[in-house]
Motif scaffolding. Structure first.
Motif, PDB file in Angstrom:
ATOM      1  N   ALA A 155     117.481  29.478 -52.591  1.00  0.00           N
ATOM      2  CA  ALA A 155     116.430  30.489 -52.753  1.00  0.00           C
ATOM      3  C   ALA A 155     115.053  29.842 -52.612  1.00  0.00           C
ATOM      4  N   TYR A 156     114.869  28.679 -53.270  1.00  0.00           N
ATOM      5  CA  TYR A 156     113.602  27.945 -53.127  1.00  0.00           C
ATOM      6  C   TYR A 156     113.389  27.526 -51.675  1.00  0.00           C
ATOM      7  N   ASN A 157     114.429  26.988 -51.042  1.00  0.00           N
ATOM      8  CA  ASN A 157     114.295  26.499 -49.664  1.00  0.00           C
ATOM      9  C   ASN A 157     113.996  27.625 -48.678  1.00  0.00           C
ATOM     10  N   LYS A 213     115.200  34.916 -55.200  1.00  0.00           N
ATOM     11  CA  LYS A 213     114.010  34.979 -54.346  1.00  0.00           C
ATOM     12  C   LYS A 213     113.079  36.097 -54.787  1.00  0.00           C
ATOM     13  N   ALA A 214     113.649  37.265 -55.113  1.00  0.00           N
ATOM     14  CA  ALA A 214     112.844  38.402 -55.574  1.00  0.00           C
ATOM     15  C   ALA A 214     112.111  38.044 -56.862  1.00  0.00           C
ATOM     16  N   PHE A 215     112.766  37.291 -57.748  1.00  0.00           N
ATOM     17  CA  PHE A 215     112.137  36.870 -58.997  1.00  0.00           C
ATOM     18  C   PHE A 215     111.012  35.873 -58.732  1.00  0.00           C
ATOM     19  N   LEU A 216     111.281  34.866 -57.894  1.00  0.00           N
ATOM     20  CA  LEU A 216     110.306  33.800 -57.659  1.00  0.00           C
ATOM     21  C   LEU A 216     109.015  34.298 -57.027  1.00  0.00           C
ATOM     22  N   VAL A 261     103.589  22.840 -49.434  1.00  0.00           N
ATOM     23  CA  VAL A 261     104.622  23.885 -49.479  1.00  0.00           C
ATOM     24  C   VAL A 261     105.389  23.819 -50.797  1.00  0.00           C
ATOM     25  N   GLN A 262     105.642  22.601 -51.283  1.00  0.00           N
ATOM     26  CA  GLN A 262     106.331  22.457 -52.571  1.00  0.00           C
ATOM     27  C   GLN A 262     105.512  23.060 -53.704  1.00  0.00           C
ATOM     28  N   GLU A 263     104.200  22.915 -53.636  1.00  0.00           N
ATOM     29  CA  GLU A 263     103.337  23.469 -54.681  1.00  0.00           C
ATOM     30  C   GLU A 263     103.260  24.991 -54.618  1.00  0.00           C
ATOM     31  N   MET A 264     103.493  25.546 -53.440  1.00  0.00           N
ATOM     32  CA  MET A 264     103.481  27.009 -53.315  1.00  0.00           C
ATOM     33  C   MET A 264     104.663  27.623 -54.055  1.00  0.00           C
ATOM     34  N   PHE A 265     105.813  26.977 -53.967  1.00  0.00           N
ATOM     35  CA  PHE A 265     107.009  27.418 -54.697  1.00  0.00           C
ATOM     36  C   PHE A 265     107.608  26.207 -55.412  1.00  0.00           C
ATOM     37  N   PRO A 266     107.001  25.812 -56.551  1.00  0.00           N
ATOM     38  CA  PRO A 266     107.523  24.644 -57.281  1.00  0.00           C
ATOM     39  C   PRO A 266     108.920  24.913 -57.832  1.00  0.00           C
ATOM     40  N   GLN A 267     109.800  23.938 -57.651  1.00  0.00           N
ATOM     41  CA  GLN A 267     111.193  24.123 -58.079  1.00  0.00           C
ATOM     42  C   GLN A 267     111.310  23.833 -59.563  1.00  0.00           C
ATOM     43  N   LYS A 268     111.375  24.891 -60.348  1.00  0.00           N
ATOM     44  CA  LYS A 268     111.528  24.780 -61.798  1.00  0.00           C
ATOM     45  C   LYS A 268     112.893  25.336 -62.163  1.00  0.00           C
ATOM     46  N   LEU A 269     113.878  24.472 -62.064  1.00  0.00           N
ATOM     47  CA  LEU A 269     115.268  24.851 -62.330  1.00  0.00           C
ATOM     48  C   LEU A 269     115.716  24.120 -63.585  1.00  0.00           C
ATOM     49  N   SER A 270     115.848  24.863 -64.668  1.00  0.00           N
ATOM     50  CA  SER A 270     116.192  24.274 -65.958  1.00  0.00           C
ATOM     51  C   SER A 270     117.657  24.524 -66.271  1.00  0.00           C
ATOM     52  N   GLU A 271     118.324  23.491 -66.736  1.00  0.00           N
ATOM     53  CA  GLU A 271     119.730  23.632 -67.121  1.00  0.00           C
ATOM     54  C   GLU A 271     119.853  23.570 -68.630  1.00  0.00           C
TER      55      GLU A 271
END
Length: 201
Positions: free
Chosen positions: A141-143, A87-90, A185-195
């Motif tokens: 963290a995103y949620n 969360k601190a990073f995002l 809200v999704q655009e405010m914190f877009p979920q960019k989770l790369s594996e």
């Protein structure tokens, strides 16, 4: 007096028809639950035309070794601290463009939520339960951040709004109202989770 030979016969000619009709009835009326699985988008087959340059400070690296230990940003971290660190990073907001972020503005961390990427890498021998737990913490963290902004803007949690929006039983008028709110809200914190590809060591 005539004597009957053997037991009386039962006409079973229609039993096959009845069994077939019952089978059709149960197939039509039974609902089969399917697991939703993990909601992840695969990268496109073709690379984008423009070369996108991603700064290293905008990537939050999380590595899980075969013993289930977390190496976050090249430092060992306990699982219970992962969500807060993510969360601190995002919401760091180093470039000052994020007006709703409450981060520290550390110049060595992410510029804004739109550029922030979380990279997850695990070992082939990592336990599945550990992998799923780490996934849950990162998505959590995103949620958490989305819930905070949804409550500020609309007075209700994002997770509740999204669940209601995705529910097929929700009336279309309600879904239409929720669509723009959820998207915003999704655009405010877009979920960019790369594996990243799993390691064999």
């Amino acid at each position: 007096m005539a004597r009957r030979n053997g037991a009386p016969e039962v006409n079973a000619g229609s039993m096959a028809d009845i069994a077939f009709l019952l089978l059709i009835f149960f197939l039509v009326t039974t609902t089969i639950e399917t697991d939703a699985g993990l909601d992840r988008m695969l990268p496109p087959m073709e690379p984008p035309e423009d070369n996108v340059i991603i700064k290293q400070k905008n990537i939050f690296t999380v590595n899980i070794n075969k013993n289930g230990q977390l190496l976050v940003e090249d430092e060992l971290m306990n699982l219970q601290d992962l969500r807060e660190a993510a969360k601190a990073f995002l919401e760091n907001g180093a470039d000052g463009s994020c007006t709703y972020c409450k981060g520290r503005g550390d110049l060595n961390s992410s510029d804004n939520p739109d550029k922030a990427i979380i990279s997850l890498k695990n070992d082939r021998e990592t336990k599945y339960s550990t992998y799923i737990t780490v996934q849950n913490e990162l998505v959590g963290a995103y949620n958490d951040l989305r819930d905070r902004e949804a409550e500020r803007l609309y007075g209700q949690k994002f997770t509740k709004m999204e669940a209601e929006y995705l529910n097929p039983e929700t009336p279309s008028s309600v879904r239409d109202d929720l669509k723009d709110k959820v998207k915003r809200v999704q655009e405010m914190f877009p979920q960019k989770l790369s594996e990243a590809e799993t390691s064999t060591n």
